[in-house]
Design a protein around this motif. Structure first.
Motif, PDB file in Angstrom:
ATOM      1  N   ARG A 127      27.453  44.409  53.787  1.00  0.00           N
ATOM      2  CA  ARG A 127      26.750  45.373  54.625  1.00  0.00           C
ATOM      3  C   ARG A 127      26.188  46.502  53.759  1.00  0.00           C
ATOM      4  NH1 ARG A 127      28.693  42.224  57.884  1.00  0.00           N
ATOM      5  NH2 ARG A 127      29.199  42.388  60.057  1.00  0.00           N
ATOM      6  N   ARG A 128      25.045  47.023  54.172  1.00  0.00           N
ATOM      7  CA  ARG A 128      24.418  48.158  53.473  1.00  0.00           C
ATOM      8  C   ARG A 128      24.944  49.441  54.111  1.00  0.00           C
ATOM      9  NH1 ARG A 128      18.177  46.791  53.450  1.00  0.00           N
ATOM     10  NH2 ARG A 128      18.324  48.951  54.068  1.00  0.00           N
ATOM     11  N   VAL A 129      26.041  49.926  53.553  1.00  0.00           N
ATOM     12  CA  VAL A 129      26.729  51.098  54.087  1.00  0.00           C
ATOM     13  C   VAL A 129      26.945  52.096  52.960  1.00  0.00           C
ATOM     14  CG1 VAL A 129      28.862  51.939  55.160  1.00  0.00           C
ATOM     15  CG2 VAL A 129      27.926  49.727  55.833  1.00  0.00           C
ATOM     16  N   ILE A 171      37.400  51.158  55.742  1.00  0.00           N
ATOM     17  CA  ILE A 171      36.407  50.471  56.576  1.00  0.00           C
ATOM     18  C   ILE A 171      35.068  50.401  55.839  1.00  0.00           C
ATOM     19  CG2 ILE A 171      35.082  50.644  58.727  1.00  0.00           C
ATOM     20  CD1 ILE A 171      37.714  51.760  59.989  1.00  0.00           C
ATOM     21  N   VAL A 172      34.686  51.489  55.175  1.00  0.00           N
ATOM     22  CA  VAL A 172      33.452  51.498  54.383  1.00  0.00           C
ATOM     23  C   VAL A 172      33.545  50.453  53.271  1.00  0.00           C
ATOM     24  CG1 VAL A 172      32.090  52.861  52.734  1.00  0.00           C
ATOM     25  CG2 VAL A 172      32.816  53.880  54.909  1.00  0.00           C
ATOM     26  N   ARG A 173      34.672  50.416  52.576  1.00  0.00           N
ATOM     27  CA  ARG A 173      34.844  49.443  51.496  1.00  0.00           C
ATOM     28  C   ARG A 173      34.774  48.014  52.027  1.00  0.00           C
ATOM     29  NH1 ARG A 173      39.665  52.875  48.693  1.00  0.00           N
ATOM     30  NH2 ARG A 173      38.416  53.876  47.077  1.00  0.00           N
ATOM     31  N   ALA A 174      35.423  47.758  53.146  1.00  0.00           N
ATOM     32  CA  ALA A 174      35.406  46.406  53.733  1.00  0.00           C
ATOM     33  C   ALA A 174      33.991  46.007  54.140  1.00  0.00           C
ATOM     34  CB  ALA A 174      36.347  46.357  54.941  1.00  0.00           C
ATOM     35  N   ALA A 175      33.258  46.927  54.716  1.00  0.00           N
ATOM     36  CA  ALA A 175      31.875  46.635  55.113  1.00  0.00           C
ATOM     37  C   ALA A 175      31.026  46.311  53.885  1.00  0.00           C
ATOM     38  CB  ALA A 175      31.290  47.820  55.878  1.00  0.00           C
ATOM     39  N   ARG A 176      31.211  47.052  52.825  1.00  0.00           N
ATOM     40  CA  ARG A 176      30.455  46.785  51.600  1.00  0.00           C
ATOM     41  C   ARG A 176      30.822  45.433  50.992  1.00  0.00           C
ATOM     42  NH1 ARG A 176      30.034  52.097  47.917  1.00  0.00           N
ATOM     43  NH2 ARG A 176      27.955  52.626  48.636  1.00  0.00           N
ATOM     44  N   SER A 184      31.704  42.870  52.532  1.00  0.00           N
ATOM     45  CA  SER A 184      31.123  41.803  53.352  1.00  0.00           C
ATOM     46  C   SER A 184      29.596  41.783  53.277  1.00  0.00           C
ATOM     47  CB  SER A 184      31.580  41.933  54.802  1.00  0.00           C
ATOM     48  OG  SER A 184      30.980  43.053  55.418  1.00  0.00           O
TER      49      SER A 184
END
Length: 187
Positions: free
Chosen positions: A25-27, A16-21, A23
């Motif tokens: 996102r600043r995660v 989920i962290v990888r997917a957010a990054r 896209s």
């Protein structure tokens, strides 16, 4: 808004962290030594021994451990912190009184973080020394806005740690300085 994920413990969470990054996102995510070295098997012994490992979240499966190591090496996980809580094992047992839900959570780990990450990451898994330093110093300083910290450069604070990569030590409560009567990483 930027998001900082604490105590990442699962392969699914890492994805989920990888997917957010991906896209945009600043995660950022951190994990802790217990999620890199312990599995849910630590609860398979007797009740009192299992109290040593009461923490949140709980240790996961071996596959989660391996995924987290991959995330450290490839940069998906930004830092390695601790969940240092200096409850002694005796205190955990006394407070639990036979009920795990009364046991205080958290484990001791601030003193062992660098050594465990070096031993298990650099020595056993081939993590680079620069990545090790980045995980334990540079990135935490950047993420938490500690100006003048986390790197060795002219004009920055000279906060240095002397670390002997050749020193071997078997971990146990007797040879640690943290004020507790056990370490979850015994021997």
């Amino acid at each position: 808004a930027p998001l900082y994920i604490v105590h990442l413990s699962t392969a699914k969470g890492l994805e989920i962290v990888r997917a957010a990054r991906r896209s945009g996102r600043r995660v950022w995510a951190e994990t802790c030594p217990q999620y890199l070295l312990l599995t849910d098997e630590c609860y398979s012994g007797d009740f009192e021994n299992a109290l040593k490992y009461v923490m949140a979240p709980v240790p996961r499966k071996k596959a989660d451990v391996e995924a987290l190591w991959e995330g450290l090496v490839d940069g998906s996980i930004s830092t390695v912190a601790t969940d240092h809580c200096s409850f002694s094992w005796q205190e955990k047992k006394a407070r639990a009184g036979g009920n795990v839900f009364n046991c205080p959570g958290g484990i001791p780990g601030v003193e062992t973080r660098l050594s465990l990450l070096y031993s298990e990451g650099v020595i056993k898994r081939g993590m680079s020394l620069s990545r090790w330093v980045d995980l334990v110093s540079t990135m935490p300083s950047r993420l938490f806005g500690l100006a003048g910290k986390g790197e060795i450069k002219p004009g920055l604070d000279a906060d240095l740690v002397i670390f002997d990569p050749y020193k071997e030590k078997k971990l146990n409560a007797d040879n640690l300085h943290q004020a507790v009567d056990y370490t979850p990483f015994e021997n």
